[in-house]
Design a protein around this motif. Sequence first.
Motif, short mmCIF file in Angstrom:
data_model
loop_
_atom_site.label_atom_id
_atom_site.label_comp_id
_atom_site.label_asym_id
_atom_site.label_seq_id
_atom_site.Cartn_x
_atom_site.Cartn_y
_atom_site.Cartn_z
N ASP A 59 0.79 -1.23 0.00
CA ASP A 59 0.00 0.00 0.00
C ASP A 59 0.82 1.28 0.00
O ASP A 59 0.27 2.37 0.16
CB ASP A 59 -1.01 0.04 1.16
CG ASP A 59 -2.20 -0.86 0.90
OD1 ASP A 59 -2.43 -1.23 -0.28
OD2 ASP A 59 -2.90 -1.20 1.86
N ALA A 60 2.14 1.21 -0.20
CA ALA A 60 2.93 2.43 -0.33
C ALA A 60 2.54 3.15 -1.62
O ALA A 60 2.29 2.51 -2.65
CB ALA A 60 4.42 2.10 -0.36
N ASP A 61 2.45 4.47 -1.55
CA ASP A 61 2.16 5.28 -2.73
C ASP A 61 3.40 5.34 -3.61
O ASP A 61 4.50 5.63 -3.12
CB ASP A 61 1.81 6.72 -2.34
CG ASP A 61 0.50 6.83 -1.59
OD1 ASP A 61 -0.44 6.11 -1.95
OD2 ASP A 61 0.43 7.64 -0.65
N ILE A 62 3.22 5.10 -4.90
CA ILE A 62 4.34 5.22 -5.84
C ILE A 62 4.44 6.68 -6.24
O ILE A 62 3.52 7.25 -6.84
CB ILE A 62 4.12 4.34 -7.10
CG1 ILE A 62 3.86 2.88 -6.73
CG2 ILE A 62 5.29 4.49 -8.06
CD1 ILE A 62 4.96 2.19 -5.99
N LEU A 63 5.54 7.31 -5.88
CA LEU A 63 5.77 8.71 -6.23
C LEU A 63 6.53 8.83 -7.54
O LEU A 63 6.34 9.78 -8.29
CB LEU A 63 6.53 9.42 -5.11
CG LEU A 63 5.91 9.34 -3.72
CD1 LEU A 63 6.83 9.98 -2.68
CD2 LEU A 63 4.54 10.02 -3.70
N LEU A 64 7.43 7.88 -7.78
CA LEU A 64 8.26 7.92 -8.98
C LEU A 64 8.74 6.52 -9.28
O LEU A 64 9.08 5.75 -8.38
CB LEU A 64 9.49 8.82 -8.74
CG LEU A 64 10.58 8.80 -9.80
CD1 LEU A 64 10.16 9.61 -11.02
CD2 LEU A 64 11.88 9.36 -9.24
N THR A 94 14.92 3.78 -10.40
CA THR A 94 14.57 4.41 -9.14
C THR A 94 13.09 4.23 -8.85
O THR A 94 12.26 4.48 -9.72
CB THR A 94 14.86 5.93 -9.18
OG1 THR A 94 16.24 6.11 -9.49
CG2 THR A 94 14.55 6.59 -7.86
N PHE A 95 12.82 3.79 -7.63
CA PHE A 95 11.46 3.79 -7.07
C PHE A 95 11.49 4.80 -5.94
O PHE A 95 12.36 4.72 -5.07
CB PHE A 95 11.12 2.44 -6.44
CG PHE A 95 10.14 1.60 -7.18
CD1 PHE A 95 8.92 2.10 -7.61
CD2 PHE A 95 10.42 0.27 -7.41
CE1 PHE A 95 8.01 1.30 -8.26
CE2 PHE A 95 9.52 -0.54 -8.06
CZ PHE A 95 8.32 -0.02 -8.50
N ALA A 96 10.57 5.73 -5.92
CA ALA A 96 10.37 6.58 -4.75
C ALA A 96 8.95 6.27 -4.29
O ALA A 96 8.00 6.34 -5.07
CB ALA A 96 10.52 8.05 -5.08
N VAL A 97 8.82 5.87 -3.03
CA VAL A 97 7.51 5.50 -2.49
C VAL A 97 7.30 6.21 -1.15
O VAL A 97 8.25 6.48 -0.42
CB VAL A 97 7.37 3.97 -2.31
CG1 VAL A 97 7.53 3.24 -3.63
CG2 VAL A 97 8.33 3.42 -1.28
N VAL A 103 9.43 8.71 3.11
CA VAL A 103 9.62 8.49 1.68
C VAL A 103 10.85 7.62 1.56
O VAL A 103 11.88 7.89 2.18
CB VAL A 103 9.82 9.82 0.91
CG1 VAL A 103 10.26 9.56 -0.52
CG2 VAL A 103 8.53 10.63 0.92
N LEU A 104 10.73 6.56 0.81
CA LEU A 104 11.86 5.67 0.57
C LEU A 104 12.28 5.81 -0.87
O LEU A 104 11.44 5.79 -1.78
CB LEU A 104 11.49 4.21 0.84
CG LEU A 104 11.35 3.82 2.29
CD1 LEU A 104 9.98 4.19 2.81
CD2 LEU A 104 11.60 2.36 2.46
N ASP A 105 13.58 5.97 -1.06
CA ASP A 105 14.15 6.00 -2.40
C ASP A 105 14.91 4.69 -2.56
O ASP A 105 15.83 4.40 -1.79
CB ASP A 105 15.10 7.19 -2.55
CG ASP A 105 15.67 7.27 -3.94
OD1 ASP A 105 14.90 7.18 -4.92
OD2 ASP A 105 16.91 7.41 -4.06
N THR A 169 17.31 4.52 0.71
CA THR A 169 17.45 5.72 1.54
C THR A 169 16.07 6.10 2.04
O THR A 169 15.10 6.07 1.28
CB THR A 169 18.04 6.89 0.73
OG1 THR A 169 19.22 6.43 0.07
CG2 THR A 169 18.38 8.06 1.62
N ARG A 170 15.99 6.47 3.33
CA ARG A 170 14.71 6.86 3.94
C ARG A 170 14.76 8.34 4.31
O ARG A 170 15.75 8.83 4.81
CB ARG A 170 14.47 6.06 5.21
CG ARG A 170 14.34 4.57 4.98
CD ARG A 170 14.34 3.81 6.31
NE ARG A 170 14.35 2.40 6.09
CZ ARG A 170 13.26 1.64 6.06
NH1 ARG A 170 12.08 2.18 6.26
NH2 ARG A 170 13.34 0.35 5.84
N PHE A 171 13.63 9.01 4.04
CA PHE A 171 13.49 10.42 4.39
C PHE A 171 12.20 10.59 5.18
O PHE A 171 11.15 10.10 4.76
CB PHE A 171 13.39 11.29 3.13
CG PHE A 171 14.55 11.13 2.19
CD1 PHE A 171 15.71 11.85 2.39
CD2 PHE A 171 14.49 10.26 1.11
CE1 PHE A 171 16.79 11.71 1.53
CE2 PHE A 171 15.56 10.12 0.25
CZ PHE A 171 16.71 10.84 0.46
#
Length: 186
Positions: A59-64, A94-97, A103-105, A169-171
């Motif tokens: 269920d993580a949102d796909i940002l990129l 790259t997945f950003a979720v 936000v995880l890159d 990487t986590r933000f």
Amino acid sequence: MRFFTPELYLRFGSPDDAVALAADAEWETAIARYSAHLESFRGKMPSQVVNLSEMCLHDADILLRQEQQEPFELACDKDGPAPWPWVLWYGVFTFAVRLDDQVLDILYFLWDHIAEKPAPQDWPFSKSREHWLYDEIDYRPGAGGHFVHHVLLSTGIALSIPFSAVLITRFPVALAEGEGRSKQPA
């Protein structure tokens, strides 16, 4: 996807109780089979691949999601390019979720091109906004060992990401008041 297939996911959510219950039992079997599959090559996984295998991104949102490929420039002598019959390249994906308040890159260093399997024609869920549903990691022995990360998205698309290394990487994300957490008094 070998264990958590789009077809199984659809049956798991079936309005027909008999179909859904049978899929539920099959899902539990798939979890056990996948766990055994992961254990069979856990000793070959670098720490970042172990971390990836232990993450729950459901269920993580796909940002990129973006693949970048570049030809690999080889030094040539004064007589022209090197005499190889193939083109060398390097690629990253790259997945950003966004998951909860992070936000995880996820940056994959590719050993081959991404394969994208389109959604089944009768996919009943929205294709407008992507979420992470389920994923699996496979090991490909030889040439130092490589991995493939299979990801099923809420749009029904299944990605196969062939990678040799991964960087996660986590933000932190500051949530607005009223969104998730409430402000604590000072």
